[in-house]
Structure formats: structure tokens, C-alpha cells
Design an enzyme around this catalytic site. Structure first.
Site, PDB file in Angstrom:
ATOM      1  N   ARG A 146     -13.325 -11.811 -24.492  1.00 20.03           N
ATOM      2  CA  ARG A 146     -14.743 -12.174 -24.485  1.00 20.03           C
ATOM      3  C   ARG A 146     -15.037 -13.498 -25.199  1.00 20.03           C
ATOM      4  O   ARG A 146     -16.096 -14.110 -24.975  1.00 20.03           O
ATOM      5  CB  ARG A 146     -15.604 -11.062 -25.078  1.00 20.03           C
ATOM      6  CG  ARG A 146     -15.445 -10.829 -26.554  1.00 20.03           C
ATOM      7  CD  ARG A 146     -16.625 -10.041 -27.126  1.00 20.03           C
ATOM      8  NE  ARG A 146     -16.774  -8.709 -26.578  1.00 20.03           N
ATOM      9  CZ  ARG A 146     -17.822  -8.309 -25.876  1.00 20.03           C
ATOM     10  NH1 ARG A 146     -18.791  -9.161 -25.605  1.00 20.03           N
ATOM     11  NH2 ARG A 146     -17.908  -7.068 -25.441  1.00 20.03           N
ATOM     12  N   THR A 184     -22.520   2.370 -23.692  1.00 20.58           N
ATOM     13  CA  THR A 184     -23.601   2.185 -24.652  1.00 20.58           C
ATOM     14  C   THR A 184     -24.477   3.427 -24.786  1.00 20.58           C
ATOM     15  O   THR A 184     -24.849   3.833 -25.883  1.00 20.58           O
ATOM     16  CB  THR A 184     -24.508   1.006 -24.228  1.00 20.58           C
ATOM     17  OG1 THR A 184     -23.700  -0.100 -23.854  1.00 20.58           O
ATOM     18  CG2 THR A 184     -25.435   0.604 -25.353  1.00 20.58           C
ATOM     19  N   HIS A 215     -17.642   2.540 -15.622  1.00 23.56           N
ATOM     20  CA  HIS A 215     -18.818   3.365 -15.941  1.00 23.56           C
ATOM     21  C   HIS A 215     -19.265   4.059 -14.647  1.00 23.56           C
ATOM     22  O   HIS A 215     -20.232   3.632 -14.014  1.00 23.56           O
ATOM     23  CB  HIS A 215     -19.913   2.489 -16.536  1.00 23.56           C
ATOM     24  CG  HIS A 215     -19.500   1.815 -17.803  1.00 23.56           C
ATOM     25  ND1 HIS A 215     -19.546   2.435 -19.034  1.00 23.56           N
ATOM     26  CD2 HIS A 215     -18.981   0.575 -18.027  1.00 23.56           C
ATOM     27  CE1 HIS A 215     -19.100   1.611 -19.963  1.00 23.56           C
ATOM     28  NE2 HIS A 215     -18.743   0.472 -19.377  1.00 23.56           N
ATOM     29  N   HIS A 260     -14.244  -0.461 -27.722  1.00 26.57           N
ATOM     30  CA  HIS A 260     -15.057  -1.609 -27.307  1.00 26.57           C
ATOM     31  C   HIS A 260     -15.112  -2.603 -28.461  1.00 26.57           C
ATOM     32  O   HIS A 260     -15.554  -2.268 -29.559  1.00 26.57           O
ATOM     33  CB  HIS A 260     -16.472  -1.134 -26.948  1.00 26.57           C
ATOM     34  CG  HIS A 260     -17.490  -2.224 -26.861  1.00 26.57           C
ATOM     35  ND1 HIS A 260     -17.972  -2.690 -25.654  1.00 26.57           N
ATOM     36  CD2 HIS A 260     -18.134  -2.942 -27.829  1.00 26.57           C
ATOM     37  CE1 HIS A 260     -18.860  -3.648 -25.879  1.00 26.57           C
ATOM     38  NE2 HIS A 260     -18.980  -3.819 -27.193  1.00 26.57           N
ATOM     39  N   HIS A 276     -11.221   1.299 -16.913  1.00 32.36           N
ATOM     40  CA  HIS A 276     -12.491   1.229 -17.653  1.00 32.36           C
ATOM     41  C   HIS A 276     -13.637   1.030 -16.662  1.00 32.36           C
ATOM     42  O   HIS A 276     -13.997  -0.099 -16.330  1.00 32.36           O
ATOM     43  CB  HIS A 276     -12.434   0.077 -18.658  1.00 32.36           C
ATOM     44  CG  HIS A 276     -13.574   0.055 -19.619  1.00 32.36           C
ATOM     45  ND1 HIS A 276     -13.413   0.251 -20.970  1.00 32.36           N
ATOM     46  CD2 HIS A 276     -14.904  -0.130 -19.440  1.00 32.36           C
ATOM     47  CE1 HIS A 276     -14.592   0.176 -21.580  1.00 32.36           C
ATOM     48  NE2 HIS A 276     -15.510  -0.060 -20.665  1.00 32.36           N
ATOM     49  N   ASP A 292     -14.700  -2.961 -16.105  1.00 32.93           N
ATOM     50  CA  ASP A 292     -15.987  -2.612 -16.722  1.00 32.93           C
ATOM     51  C   ASP A 292     -17.009  -2.366 -15.614  1.00 32.93           C
ATOM     52  O   ASP A 292     -18.211  -2.625 -15.788  1.00 32.93           O
ATOM     53  CB  ASP A 292     -16.458  -3.716 -17.675  1.00 32.93           C
ATOM     54  CG  ASP A 292     -17.436  -3.222 -18.734  1.00 32.93           C
ATOM     55  OD1 ASP A 292     -17.543  -1.996 -18.915  1.00 32.93           O
ATOM     56  OD2 ASP A 292     -18.096  -4.059 -19.373  1.00 32.93           O
ATOM     57  N   ARG A 342     -24.307  -3.098 -31.320  1.00 32.04           N
ATOM     58  CA  ARG A 342     -24.737  -1.838 -30.712  1.00 32.04           C
ATOM     59  C   ARG A 342     -23.902  -0.654 -31.182  1.00 32.04           C
ATOM     60  O   ARG A 342     -24.080   0.471 -30.703  1.00 32.04           O
ATOM     61  CB  ARG A 342     -24.627  -1.948 -29.190  1.00 32.04           C
ATOM     62  CG  ARG A 342     -25.604  -2.930 -28.567  1.00 32.04           C
ATOM     63  CD  ARG A 342     -25.206  -3.306 -27.155  1.00 32.04           C
ATOM     64  NE  ARG A 342     -23.989  -4.120 -27.156  1.00 32.04           N
ATOM     65  CZ  ARG A 342     -23.374  -4.534 -26.050  1.00 32.04           C
ATOM     66  NH1 ARG A 342     -23.852  -4.193 -24.863  1.00 32.04           N
ATOM     67  NH2 ARG A 342     -22.294  -5.280 -26.146  1.00 32.04           N
ATOM     68  N   GLY A 381     -25.195   0.627 -19.344  1.00 31.81           N
ATOM     69  CA  GLY A 381     -26.213  -0.321 -19.737  1.00 31.81           C
ATOM     70  C   GLY A 381     -27.492   0.327 -20.234  1.00 31.81           C
ATOM     71  O   GLY A 381     -27.487   1.403 -20.824  1.00 31.81           O
ATOM     72  N   GLY A 382     -28.613  -0.332 -19.944  1.00 31.55           N
ATOM     73  CA  GLY A 382     -29.908   0.100 -20.435  1.00 31.55           C
ATOM     74  C   GLY A 382     -30.403  -0.704 -21.613  1.00 31.55           C
ATOM     75  O   GLY A 382     -31.457  -0.404 -22.179  1.00 31.55           O
TER      76      GLY A 382
END
Length: 388
Positions: free
Chosen positions: A227, A99, A63, A195, A61, A285, A163, A68-69
Site C-alpha cells: 500500500r 471493516t 469480501h 490487515h 482475500h 480484496d 479503523r 466497506g461502509g
């Protein structure tokens, strides 16, 4: 070039004791107590004395194009560089969008994956991002999985998160059904990487689908399952159902202070309860954002995930007395089996020559070998990315 690792303690990830390992080109050729090469051949000998030899690490996993952002355009995280990957001992990556499925695209993701492979790393990707309908490269999930070899699944699809697209059970069921059929037709396993946020439903929708059709369990692989204590406990119940889960290794002191379960503690709990640890993976991540939200959902801080955290979490597992073979399997054989990555995740004859030598005393990474190419030797990186 023929290369020979001498006198290393080999974990395949199960312990094999002290062995010699011969590899040529991109493949492991022979594993034996002692290997002697005679004749006029180009042979490089790598001293494994005092070291463990592990399979190359798999980060399922990452990116790779950045993520993000959530805090505006200036908080879009950057693409990953080769140096971080090598420093993390990672030889295989599964890339994902995350995201932002609007400003970043599948074309971008596939292009970056090809670039990293040119630099020596094996890269697979998932199609889509947080959102439903799934944003694919071709006209459908089925075509992406069937006809693009690099695409091994869908995701990460956001569930139980503010999100997300708030997908209904029926929408998720259609996705996993399409993934299953396309995977069957193309000889893949087909994973829906989910997710999981910290909304109260957690895995409820996934459990409903898995209970309705047991065949779907192997296709869901929910991530971020450490988490919070509530998410972690729901993950254990999904393990009991026969599903698989993923813990995230990138973290912050604040996340841990607020209740995030450390990966090592989670693994120890799974072992104590005698649950199936082969269904558990760790992922970094990497390059994803680690946003902090206030009670109203506003971003008040943001950090970046690092792929180097992957092996850091494994070292913590070993230091907390998780057996070495189990700790290493979390980032080698387990993700290889769950995602169906052929010739990956083990040190076996005929497998890809992806290996990591680490010092027995310090567990520091000494040498990284990816597809037979030495990327780090004696702690020194031998290669950089094109613009590093």
C-alpha cells in the site's frame, strides 16, 4: 463424463511441457505426454493447442458478502457474483468480513460461502473481522477452527490502521496462540490474516510476537503490504525474518500515484533481492471498498475492489519478465501451501480438477474448470449465479 485436455503446455505451476490431462468427476486422473481413451465411453476432448494450462486461481482475500461502509450505509459494497469469479479464472476463494463486523456477521459469511459452493466454487472463510474481541460463529476462535471445516483462520484483524481496535501486542499474541493450538488439534495450519494500514507502526507488533516465538511466524499472513513504500519495505524485512506477506491487486490510479507499489514491481524486487518468493501471495480484496481519506480521516471518495484484478496483476508480472511459473505460483501453490488448502494450487494426479486454459499469445482466459465442471469455454461463460 470423462474429459481430456490435449496438447496444452502445462504449468503445475512449474513447467511440465506439453501434456495431456485427463479428469473425471472432480479429480485429475492422469497426466501424460499422450493419453488415448479406447472403448465406448462418454469422452469430451478439449483442445489445448496454443494454450497454457494453469492450476485454478486461488484468491485468498475476498469480501464475498460485500464490505466497506466507511462513507455511510449507502457505501456498503454488494455481495460478489459468480460471473466476476469465473471471469477472473478463480476456482477457490477465502472469504472475509473486513471493516464491518457489526452490520455483517459470520452467519452471513458462511451462508454466502455455501451458496457459492453450490454454484461450483470452492470457498473457505476466516472467522472474525477488523475488531478485537474477535466476533466468532460459535463461542470461541478455537471451536470455529476445530469444528467448522470451512474456517481456516482468523481475520482480517486490523493493525496499524485508524479503523482498527488498536490491539495490544498481548491481545494479538493470545489470538495467534489460540489459532495455533486449534489448528494443531484439527489438522489445519491456522492463519491470522492481518490487515495492515498505513500508520507508522506497520508490522512492529507482529514482529515482536514472531521474534518472541518463532513458531508463530507461519500463522501470521499480513495483507496490503504494497500500500505504500514504507509498508512494502517493512514487508521485505518480515520476509527476511521468515514470514509471509500478501500484496493487494485491486487498486486505483490515485493509489498508485500516491506511492502504492505495483504488484509486479514488488515481485521483481523480491526476486532481485533473492528473498523467498514462495512466501508471497497476491489477493484481490474483491468487493472490498477502496476508500480515499483526507488528512483529517474523512472519506472523500470510494471505489470497489474487483476479483478480476487478481489475474490482471499476474499478467503484468509476466509482461514484466517475471517467470511464468513464479507469477502463477503467487495465486496457486503459494496460497495453497500457506493456508493449508489440500489438493489445491497444483496440477497433479489426485488433486482437484481446478484448471484454467489461457491463450499463449494474449494470456486471455479461454477456459475455466472448477472441481471438474467447465464454467467457461472458448471465452464464453457457461454458468451464471442464481440471480445474475
Amino acid at each position: 463424463m470423462i474429459r481430456l485436455i490435449k496438447n496444452a503446455e502445462v504449468f503445475m505451476p512449474e513447467s511440465m511441457g506439453t501434456k495431456d490431462v485427463l479428469f473425471a468427476g472432480s479429480k485429475i486422473c492422469q497426466i501424460a505426454d499422450e493419453i488415448t481413451i479406447e472403448g465406448d465411453v462418454r469422452l469430451e476432448v478439449i483442445d489445448g493447442q496454443g494454450k497454457y494450462l494453469f492450476p485454478g486461481f486461488i484468491d485468498n482475500h475476498v469480501h464475498i458478502t460485500g464490505g466497506g461502509g466507511e462513507g455511510g450505509f449507502c457505501t456498503r459494497t454488494p455481495e460478489i457474483g459468480l460471473t466476476d469469479i469465473i471471469d477472473g479464472g478463480i476456482t477457490t476463494i477465502i472469504g472475509t468480513l473486513g471493516t464491518d463486523g457489526f452490520g455483517r456477521s459470520m452467519s452471513n459469511l458462511l451462508g454466502k460461502a455455501s451458496a457459492l459452493e453450490e454454484e461450483g466454487i470452492t470457498v473457505f472463510v476466516n472467522t472474525g473481522s477488523y475488531q478485537i474481541p474477535v466476533r466468532t460463529f460459535t463461542d470461541s476462535i478455537s471451536n470455529d477452527i476445530m469444528f467448522i471445516e470451512r474456517i481456516v483462520g482468523v481475520g482480517e484483524i486490523a493493525v496499524s490502521d485508524h479503523r482498527s481496535s488498536c490491539p495490544a501486542v498481548e491481545e494479538l499474541e493470545k489470538i495467534v496462540s489460540e489459532v495455533r493450538v486449534a489448528a494443531m488439534l484439527s489438522g489445519k495450519i491456522g492463519i491470522v490474516n492481518v490487515h495492515i494500514g498505513d500508520e507508522p507502526e506497520i508490522l512492529e507488533k507482529i514482529k515482536q510476537i514472531a521474534s518472541k516465538c518463532k513458531a508463530y511466524k507461519k500463522h501470521f499472513h499480513p495483507t496490503h503490504m504494497n500500500r505504500s513504500p514504507e509498508v512494502f519495505e517493512d514487508g521485505l524485512s518480515y520476509l527476511q525474518m521468515g514470514g509471509s506477506i500478501d500484496f493487494t491487486t485491486s487498486t486505483t490510479p490515485l493509489f498508485l500515484e500516491e506511492g502504492e507499489v505495483a504488484c509486479a514491481d514488488g515481485v521483481l524486487r523480491i526476486l532481485d533481492e533473492k528473498l523467498d518468493v514462495t512466501k508471497v501471495t497476491l489477493s484481490s480484496d474483491g468487493q472490498g471498498s477502496l476508500p480515499v481519506f483526507d488528512k483529517e480521516g474523512n472519506v472523500i471518495g470510494i471505489e470497489i475492489g474487483r476479483v478480476t484484478s487478481l489475474y490482471g496483476a499476474v499478467k503484468e508480472c509476466i509482461e514484466k519478465n517475471v517467470p511464468i511459473d513464479i507469477a502463477i505460483s503467487l495465486i496457486t501453490s503459494n496460497p495453497a501451501a500457506i493456508y493449508g488448502l489440500k489438493r489445491k494450487g497444483c496440477i497433479k494426479e489426485g488433486y482437484d480438477a481446478d484448471m484454467v486454459l489461457v491463450d499463449k499469445d494474449t494470456l486471455a482466459i479461454d477456459t475455466v474448470i472448477a472441481m471438474g465442471e467447465i464454467l467457461k469455454k472458448q471465452g464464453k461463460n457457461l454458468k451464471k449465479g442464481a440471480f445474475e
